[in-house]
Design a protein around this motif. Structure first.
Motif, PDB file in Angstrom:
ATOM      1  N   GLY A 141       0.817  -1.202   0.000  1.00 61.65           N
ATOM      2  CA  GLY A 141       0.000   0.000   0.000  1.00 61.65           C
ATOM      3  C   GLY A 141       0.849   1.249   0.000  1.00 61.65           C
ATOM      4  N   LEU A 142       0.300   2.304   0.594  1.00 63.64           N
ATOM      5  CA  LEU A 142       0.969   3.596   0.610  1.00 63.64           C
ATOM      6  C   LEU A 142       2.258   3.567   1.432  1.00 63.64           C
ATOM      7  N   ASN A 143       2.232   2.855   2.533  1.00 62.12           N
ATOM      8  CA  ASN A 143       3.409   2.716   3.385  1.00 62.12           C
ATOM      9  C   ASN A 143       3.759   1.225   3.491  1.00 62.12           C
ATOM     10  N   PRO A 144       4.443   0.671   2.471  1.00 63.36           N
ATOM     11  CA  PRO A 144       4.694  -0.776   2.479  1.00 63.36           C
ATOM     12  C   PRO A 144       5.661  -1.180   3.581  1.00 63.36           C
ATOM     13  N   ARG A 145       5.472  -2.386   4.063  1.00 62.74           N
ATOM     14  CA  ARG A 145       6.344  -2.916   5.109  1.00 62.74           C
ATOM     15  C   ARG A 145       6.609  -4.384   4.814  1.00 62.74           C
ATOM     16  N   ARG A 146       7.867  -4.721   4.760  1.00 64.73           N
ATOM     17  CA  ARG A 146       8.282  -6.113   4.570  1.00 64.73           C
ATOM     18  C   ARG A 146       9.381  -6.377   5.569  1.00 64.73           C
ATOM     19  N   ALA A 147       9.103  -7.252   6.522  1.00 66.26           N
ATOM     20  CA  ALA A 147      10.063  -7.459   7.605  1.00 66.26           C
ATOM     21  C   ALA A 147      10.027  -8.904   8.089  1.00 66.26           C
ATOM     22  N   LEU A 148      11.152  -9.318   8.652  1.00 72.42           N
ATOM     23  CA  LEU A 148      11.270 -10.611   9.315  1.00 72.42           C
ATOM     24  C   LEU A 148      11.337 -10.386  10.815  1.00 72.42           C
ATOM     25  N   TYR A 149      10.644 -11.236  11.560  1.00 71.13           N
ATOM     26  CA  TYR A 149      10.672 -11.160  13.012  1.00 71.13           C
ATOM     27  C   TYR A 149      11.044 -12.522  13.575  1.00 71.13           C
ATOM     28  N   LEU A 150      11.734 -12.505  14.680  1.00 72.45           N
ATOM     29  CA  LEU A 150      12.097 -13.712  15.403  1.00 72.45           C
ATOM     30  C   LEU A 150      11.149 -13.808  16.590  1.00 72.45           C
ATOM     31  N   ARG A 151      10.342 -14.857  16.647  1.00 72.58           N
ATOM     32  CA  ARG A 151       9.391 -15.024  17.741  1.00 72.58           C
ATOM     33  C   ARG A 151      10.075 -15.834  18.842  1.00 72.58           C
ATOM     34  N   ILE A 152      10.221 -15.210  20.017  1.00 73.65           N
ATOM     35  CA  ILE A 152      10.903 -15.808  21.169  1.00 73.65           C
ATOM     36  C   ILE A 152       9.866 -16.169  22.230  1.00 73.65           C
ATOM     37  N   LYS A 153      10.025 -17.323  22.859  1.00 74.03           N
ATOM     38  CA  LYS A 153       9.100 -17.761  23.914  1.00 74.03           C
ATOM     39  C   LYS A 153       9.088 -16.743  25.052  1.00 74.03           C
ATOM     40  N   GLY A 154       7.905 -16.221  25.363  1.00 79.26           N
ATOM     41  CA  GLY A 154       7.730 -15.319  26.488  1.00 79.26           C
ATOM     42  C   GLY A 154       8.303 -13.917  26.293  1.00 79.26           C
ATOM     43  N   LYS A 155       8.857 -13.619  25.130  1.00 81.56           N
ATOM     44  CA  LYS A 155       9.473 -12.308  24.900  1.00 81.56           C
ATOM     45  C   LYS A 155       8.828 -11.528  23.767  1.00 81.56           C
ATOM     46  N   GLY A 156       8.045 -12.155  22.941  1.00 81.22           N
ATOM     47  CA  GLY A 156       7.445 -11.449  21.805  1.00 81.22           C
ATOM     48  C   GLY A 156       8.301 -11.559  20.559  1.00 81.22           C
ATOM     49  N   ASP A 157       8.126 -10.606  19.660  1.00 81.53           N
ATOM     50  CA  ASP A 157       8.810 -10.623  18.374  1.00 81.53           C
ATOM     51  C   ASP A 157       9.982  -9.638  18.369  1.00 81.53           C
ATOM     52  N   ILE A 158      11.100 -10.068  17.800  1.00 87.70           N
ATOM     53  CA  ILE A 158      12.293  -9.225  17.659  1.00 87.70           C
ATOM     54  C   ILE A 158      12.513  -9.005  16.167  1.00 87.70           C
ATOM     55  N   PRO A 159      12.584  -7.735  15.705  1.00 87.61           N
ATOM     56  CA  PRO A 159      12.802  -7.490  14.272  1.00 87.61           C
ATOM     57  C   PRO A 159      14.215  -7.876  13.855  1.00 87.61           C
ATOM     58  N   LEU A 160      14.317  -8.477  12.678  1.00 89.85           N
ATOM     59  CA  LEU A 160      15.609  -8.920  12.158  1.00 89.85           C
ATOM     60  C   LEU A 160      16.085  -8.115  10.958  1.00 89.85           C
ATOM     61  N   THR A 161      15.177  -7.445  10.263  1.00 91.86           N
ATOM     62  CA  THR A 161      15.534  -6.746   9.033  1.00 91.86           C
ATOM     63  C   THR A 161      15.729  -5.261   9.300  1.00 91.86           C
ATOM     64  N   ARG A 162      16.322  -4.580   8.331  1.00 89.25           N
ATOM     65  CA  ARG A 162      16.620  -3.158   8.461  1.00 89.25           C
ATOM     66  C   ARG A 162      15.345  -2.322   8.430  1.00 89.25           C
ATOM     67  N   VAL A 163      15.469  -1.139   8.931  1.00 88.92           N
ATOM     68  CA  VAL A 163      14.366  -0.182   8.942  1.00 88.92           C
ATOM     69  C   VAL A 163      14.512   0.716   7.719  1.00 88.92           C
ATOM     70  N   GLY A 164      13.420   1.160   7.164  1.00 89.37           N
ATOM     71  CA  GLY A 164      13.506   2.087   6.033  1.00 89.37           C
ATOM     72  C   GLY A 164      12.945   1.475   4.781  1.00 89.37           C
ATOM     73  N   GLN A 165      13.782   1.358   3.763  1.00 86.39           N
ATOM     74  CA  GLN A 165      13.336   0.853   2.471  1.00 86.39           C
ATOM     75  C   GLN A 165      12.921  -0.608   2.593  1.00 86.39           C
ATOM     76  N   PRO A 166      11.756  -0.957   2.016  1.00 89.62           N
ATOM     77  CA  PRO A 166      11.322  -2.358   2.074  1.00 89.62           C
ATOM     78  C   PRO A 166      12.253  -3.266   1.262  1.00 89.62           C
ATOM     79  N   ILE A 167      12.462  -4.442   1.769  1.00 83.98           N
ATOM     80  CA  ILE A 167      13.288  -5.437   1.098  1.00 83.98           C
ATOM     81  C   ILE A 167      12.470  -6.051  -0.042  1.00 83.98           C
ATOM     82  N   ALA A 168      13.152  -6.471  -1.079  1.00 79.95           N
ATOM     83  CA  ALA A 168      12.464  -7.163  -2.177  1.00 79.95           C
ATOM     84  C   ALA A 168      11.800  -8.422  -1.631  1.00 79.95           C
ATOM     85  N   LEU A 169      10.628  -8.735  -2.149  1.00 78.37           N
ATOM     86  CA  LEU A 169       9.843  -9.859  -1.654  1.00 78.37           C
ATOM     87  C   LEU A 169      10.601 -11.177  -1.773  1.00 78.37           C
ATOM     88  N   SER A 170      11.290 -11.379  -2.896  1.00 80.66           N
ATOM     89  CA  SER A 170      12.037 -12.630  -3.084  1.00 80.66           C
ATOM     90  C   SER A 170      13.182 -12.740  -2.079  1.00 80.66           C
TER      91      SER A 170
END
Length: 190
Positions: A141-170
């Motif tokens: 959409g207008l503000n695209p977001r493509r990110a990977l998160y690491l889901r940790i038991k009891g801690k929630g999600d930790i972002p793994l990818t850079r902030v800013g420009q969206p990464i290519a889908l592939s």
């Protein structure tokens, strides 16, 4: 950009992914453009005040200092300060770092550089056994977001990818699949 680090090419005990921070080409472009604009406006203001041409490509000595020269001086100072900020975050590489997953030690390390101060180094470590899954978030959409998160038991999600420009889908799919395979956890969100 997952790059396995090991002494031997067939050794898959450590997976290290570099994360690009503020040293992106777009940041260099905007810092340079802002520097040129800010310094140009500042020199125009000084030229109108001192009635000496400080710019080789125009003659701002014809400007009336009040209000035109003052306005240009204000924009010049603001642009120069913004450029200084951009060059500093590039020099400090804010947001840059790595994600390291080490089967040998059984630890994962997420490291990022922050702003100078007592919390400049941001480092998070967890045992690999606490990893539940790898989550992919794709929002178009207008503000695209493509990110990977690491889901940790009891801690929630930790972002793994850079902030800013969206990464290519592939690239995002490849990174997520490679990491899920390496950690032997499910890949969610695809």
């Amino acid at each position: 950009m997952a790059v396995p680090l090991a002494s031997k090419p067939d050794n898959k005990l450590v997976l290290r992914q570099s994360v690009l921070g503020a040293r992106r080409p777009s940041n260099y472009f905007w810092a340079a453009a802002t520097t040129l604009g800010g310094v140009g406006f500042l020199l125009s203001s000084l030229s109108s005040y001192f009635k000496v041409n400080l710019l080789p490509f125009s003659d701002p000595t014809q400007l009336v200092f009040i209000p035109q020269g003052v306005a240009m001086g204000f924009y010049g100072i603001a642009g120069t300060l913004l450029a200084l900020y951009l060059w500093l975050i590039i020099a400090w590489d804010v947001g840059g770092g790595y994600n390291e997953f080490n089967r040998e030690t059984g630890q994962l390390t997420i490291f990022r550089w922050g702003f100078p101060g007592k919390n400049r180094k941001i480092e998070v470590t967890h045992p690999l056994t606490d990893v539940q899954s790898i989550r992919v978030e794709i929002r178009e959409g207008l503000n695209p977001r493509r990110a990977l998160y690491l889901r940790i038991k009891g801690k929630g999600d930790i972002p793994l990818t850079r902030v800013g420009q969206p990464i290519a889908l592939s690239e995002l799919e490849n990174q997520g699949a490679e990491l899920a395979r390496f950690l032997a956890v499910p890949l969610e969100g695809l």
